[in-house]
Design an enzyme around this catalytic site. Structure first.
Site, PDB file in Angstrom:
ATOM      1  N   TYR A  93       0.828  -1.210   0.000  1.00  0.00           N
ATOM      2  CA  TYR A  93       0.000   0.000   0.000  1.00  0.00           C
ATOM      3  C   TYR A  93       0.862   1.258   0.000  1.00  0.00           C
ATOM      4  O   TYR A  93       2.091   1.195   0.036  1.00  0.00           O
ATOM      5  CB  TYR A  93      -0.930  -0.007   1.207  1.00  0.00           C
ATOM      6  CG  TYR A  93      -0.279   0.143   2.569  1.00  0.00           C
ATOM      7  CD1 TYR A  93      -0.487   1.288   3.334  1.00  0.00           C
ATOM      8  CD2 TYR A  93       0.513  -0.869   3.106  1.00  0.00           C
ATOM      9  CE1 TYR A  93       0.082   1.427   4.591  1.00  0.00           C
ATOM     10  CE2 TYR A  93       1.079  -0.743   4.359  1.00  0.00           C
ATOM     11  CZ  TYR A  93       0.865   0.415   5.098  1.00  0.00           C
ATOM     12  OH  TYR A  93       1.444   0.545   6.335  1.00  0.00           O
ATOM     13  N   ASP A  95       1.867   4.445   1.995  1.00  0.00           N
ATOM     14  CA  ASP A  95       1.889   5.047   3.325  1.00  0.00           C
ATOM     15  C   ASP A  95       2.388   6.479   3.155  1.00  0.00           C
ATOM     16  O   ASP A  95       3.593   6.731   3.111  1.00  0.00           O
ATOM     17  CB  ASP A  95       2.809   4.254   4.254  1.00  0.00           C
ATOM     18  CG  ASP A  95       2.719   4.724   5.695  1.00  0.00           C
ATOM     19  OD1 ASP A  95       1.994   5.703   5.948  1.00  0.00           O
ATOM     20  OD2 ASP A  95       3.378   4.125   6.562  1.00  0.00           O
ATOM     21  N   GLU A 100       4.752   0.850   0.652  1.00  0.00           N
ATOM     22  CA  GLU A 100       5.149   0.037   1.810  1.00  0.00           C
ATOM     23  C   GLU A 100       4.700  -1.404   1.617  1.00  0.00           C
ATOM     24  O   GLU A 100       3.588  -1.671   1.133  1.00  0.00           O
ATOM     25  CB  GLU A 100       4.556   0.591   3.103  1.00  0.00           C
ATOM     26  CG  GLU A 100       4.868  -0.260   4.327  1.00  0.00           C
ATOM     27  CD  GLU A 100       4.512   0.411   5.640  1.00  0.00           C
ATOM     28  OE1 GLU A 100       4.195  -0.326   6.597  1.00  0.00           O
ATOM     29  OE2 GLU A 100       4.551   1.650   5.716  1.00  0.00           O
ATOM     30  N   HIS A 156       9.878  -1.103  10.233  1.00  0.00           N
ATOM     31  CA  HIS A 156       9.358  -1.488  11.538  1.00  0.00           C
ATOM     32  C   HIS A 156       9.318  -3.003  11.706  1.00  0.00           C
ATOM     33  O   HIS A 156       9.264  -3.745  10.727  1.00  0.00           O
ATOM     34  CB  HIS A 156       7.957  -0.911  11.737  1.00  0.00           C
ATOM     35  CG  HIS A 156       7.907   0.587  11.692  1.00  0.00           C
ATOM     36  ND1 HIS A 156       6.725   1.290  11.711  1.00  0.00           N
ATOM     37  CD2 HIS A 156       8.891   1.515  11.635  1.00  0.00           C
ATOM     38  CE1 HIS A 156       6.981   2.586  11.657  1.00  0.00           C
ATOM     39  NE2 HIS A 156       8.292   2.749  11.604  1.00  0.00           N
ATOM     40  N   HIS A 242       5.421  -2.999  18.784  1.00  0.00           N
ATOM     41  CA  HIS A 242       5.640  -2.314  17.507  1.00  0.00           C
ATOM     42  C   HIS A 242       6.978  -1.591  17.599  1.00  0.00           C
ATOM     43  O   HIS A 242       7.111  -0.600  18.319  1.00  0.00           O
ATOM     44  CB  HIS A 242       4.492  -1.330  17.264  1.00  0.00           C
ATOM     45  CG  HIS A 242       4.546  -0.631  15.942  1.00  0.00           C
ATOM     46  ND1 HIS A 242       4.622  -1.300  14.754  1.00  0.00           N
ATOM     47  CD2 HIS A 242       4.518   0.687  15.619  1.00  0.00           C
ATOM     48  CE1 HIS A 242       4.629  -0.440  13.755  1.00  0.00           C
ATOM     49  NE2 HIS A 242       4.582   0.782  14.251  1.00  0.00           N
TER      50      HIS A 242
END
Length: 502
Positions: A93, A95, A100, A156, A242
């Site tokens: 998608y 971002d 990303e 991430h 996260h």
């Protein structure tokens, strides 16, 4: 004690259009994602389901008000940007201004390598397809973290862990680990400070962009420990850690050890093995100081007044992980492999960091740069060195310097390229990603939406959409529902078999 846990990665890619320095990155990113979707006949109907997302819930026990949040934090809003679900269970998608790739959930560090590398292949193909749009220039993607204009974008990690572990314990025990692990998984950068105004090399691309110890933000005042409490799973059992502090790695060894060592430290924390004696006096300053010294000799101060190097800190975590393995006596093969590689890397870094030039990103990049510096007599402020830095991360196999190292045998690999090729379209078999991916593969016309924790069907004869929750990440596996798919049911038959409805 094991490195096995539900985990995954998210990588935002740097983007540029050759000969068009003012090209709109959001528009170009949209072309990248949509071109891939069109070429591979991926449904445009199945949207990403934002309904269950809550990016403003803080692990410290409160929700940030939407009016107080930076717009970049509102990741639960459908902005109408390109956003597709791949048959391998991943999400591709836009971002904000970057394409990303969010990998499917996997259960081991080695599988992270496979499906993250599959994401690189997806992105390479997507950029090539976008470049074929009439009137469009050549789109180039970079698996890096900075644009050399003061901006940074993320790479991430996500780890599911036991919800019962108090969050303050996570902060205490993980902070020294994250501040020092860049010596193993840094990607290297020409320039220090956010704007690169100090002309020197540093170990990490992202270190300069972290300003606080703990916080909810991901793009402003970035914290070493991110507090977003959005498990995408049963919140009574799981916490999703996260992790936003980490570089985008090309090296398979760096990706493997990044996830493997983090998984081991999380196992230590869940086992109650405290590491409070490693608390840093100033974690953010220590993060920067460690990154600025590629000799790895810099010492940072602990809260108790002692001074240690990053290798000392990593060594302490390694020894405590080994001790827990010895105490439990139940380590699997991959856990033992991560421990052995971690120890080997730390030992050789202590002897001479350049010994790791065929395994770690930052060392491989530094070796390339030093060859240019020696050959051409270049100082660190020379523009050519910045170009070499950027070219290391170019995803094009014929142009990227990392890929040249692989092609010439100067960068070691950990996984079979055939496994990566398979993972471009196939989901991991041992998580709910298998169910999500297979639903998109077989029933794309019947899927209205999907997310990490649900698949939503639009079925004939039903007045409303039908949601199949997938709150348990270790269900929906091939073992669990494979026989259903093997029977080649219709979407309606599959839904009824899963829900017991008629």
């Amino acid at each position: 004690m094991t490195v096995r846990r539900v985990q995954g990665s998210e990588v935002e890619y740097g983007i540029a259009v050759q000969g068009q320095p003012h090209a709109n990155p959001m528009v170009t990113s949209t072309h990248v994602v949509n071109s891939y979707a069109s070429a591979h006949h991926l449904t445009r109907r199945a949207r990403w389901d934002f309904e269950e997302e809550n990016p403003l819930r803080d692990a410290r026990g409160f929700d940030l008000g939407r009016g107080d949040a930076d717009p970049s934090q509102l990741t639960d809003e459908d902005l109408g940007l390109a956003n597709i679900i791949l048959t391998n269970g991943a999400r591709l998608y836009v971002d904000h201004a970057h394409p990303e790739y969010s990998s499917p959930e996997v259960t081991s560090p080695r599988d992270v390598v496979i499906w993250e590398k599959a994401g690189e292949e997806v992105m390479r193909s997507a950029a090539e397809l976008a470049s074929q749009i009439p009137g469009h220039g050549t789109v180039v993607l970079y698996k890096n973290n900075i644009d050399n204009k003061g901006a940074s974008y993320g790479s991430h990690e996500n780890y599911l862990m036991d919800r019962a572990v108090p969050f303050d314990q996570i902060v205490t025990h993980l902070t020294p680990f994250f501040a020092s692990r860049q010596v193993v998984c840094g990607a290297g950068r020409v320039g220090q400070q956010q704007d690169g105004s100090v002309h020197a090399f540093q170990v990490s691309q992202r270190a300069d962009y972290f300003e606080v110890g703990v916080g909810l933000e991901t793009t402003l005042k970035r914290p070493i420990i991110n507090t977003r409490d959005e498990p995408h799973a049963d919140a009574r059992k799981y916490r999703r850690l996260h992790v936003i502090i980490g570089d985008a790695n090309c090296s398979e060894t760096s990706i493997y050890l990044k996830h493997g060592t983090a998984s081991l430290v999380l196992a230590l924390i869940e086992a109650g093995r405290t590491v409070t004696d490693l608390t840093l006096e100033n974690p953010v300053a220590a993060l920067h100081e460690i990154s600025y010294d590629p000799t790895l000799r810099t010492t940072v101060r602990l809260a108790d007044g002692r001074t240690v190097t990053a290798l000392d800190l990593q060594g302490e975590y390694l020894q405590r992980a080994r001790a827990l393995v010895d105490d439990t006596g139940d380590a699997d093969e991959q856990t033992l492999d991560v421990l052995e590689r971690w120890e080997d890397v730390l030992t050789r870094l202590a002897h001479d960091p350049m010994d790791l030039a065929t395994e770690l990103d930052w060392v491989a990049k530094l070796a390339l740069l030093e060859r240019y510096r020696e050959r051409d007599g270049l100082d660190w402020d020379h523009a050519k060195l910045h170009l070499v830095d950027l070219q290391y991360h170019d995803v094009r196999t014929e142009r990227g310097l990392f890929h040249q190292l692989v092609r010439t045998g100067r960068m070691k690999r950990l996984v079979d390229p055939a496994e990566i090729q398979a993972a471009i379209t196939e989901p991991p078999v041992d998580t709910r990603a298998w169910f999500r991916g297979k639903c998109l593969q077989y029933f794309s016309d019947d899927i209205a939406a999907a997310s990490w924790d649900s698949v939503i069907f639009d079925l004939p004869g039903y007045a409303s959409l039908q949601r199949v929750p997938t709150m348990e990440p270790l269900r929906g596996t091939r073992e669990h529902v494979g026989a259903l798919f093997d029977s080649r049911p219709t979407a309606t038959e599959l839904f009824r078999a899963l829900t017991g409805s008629s």
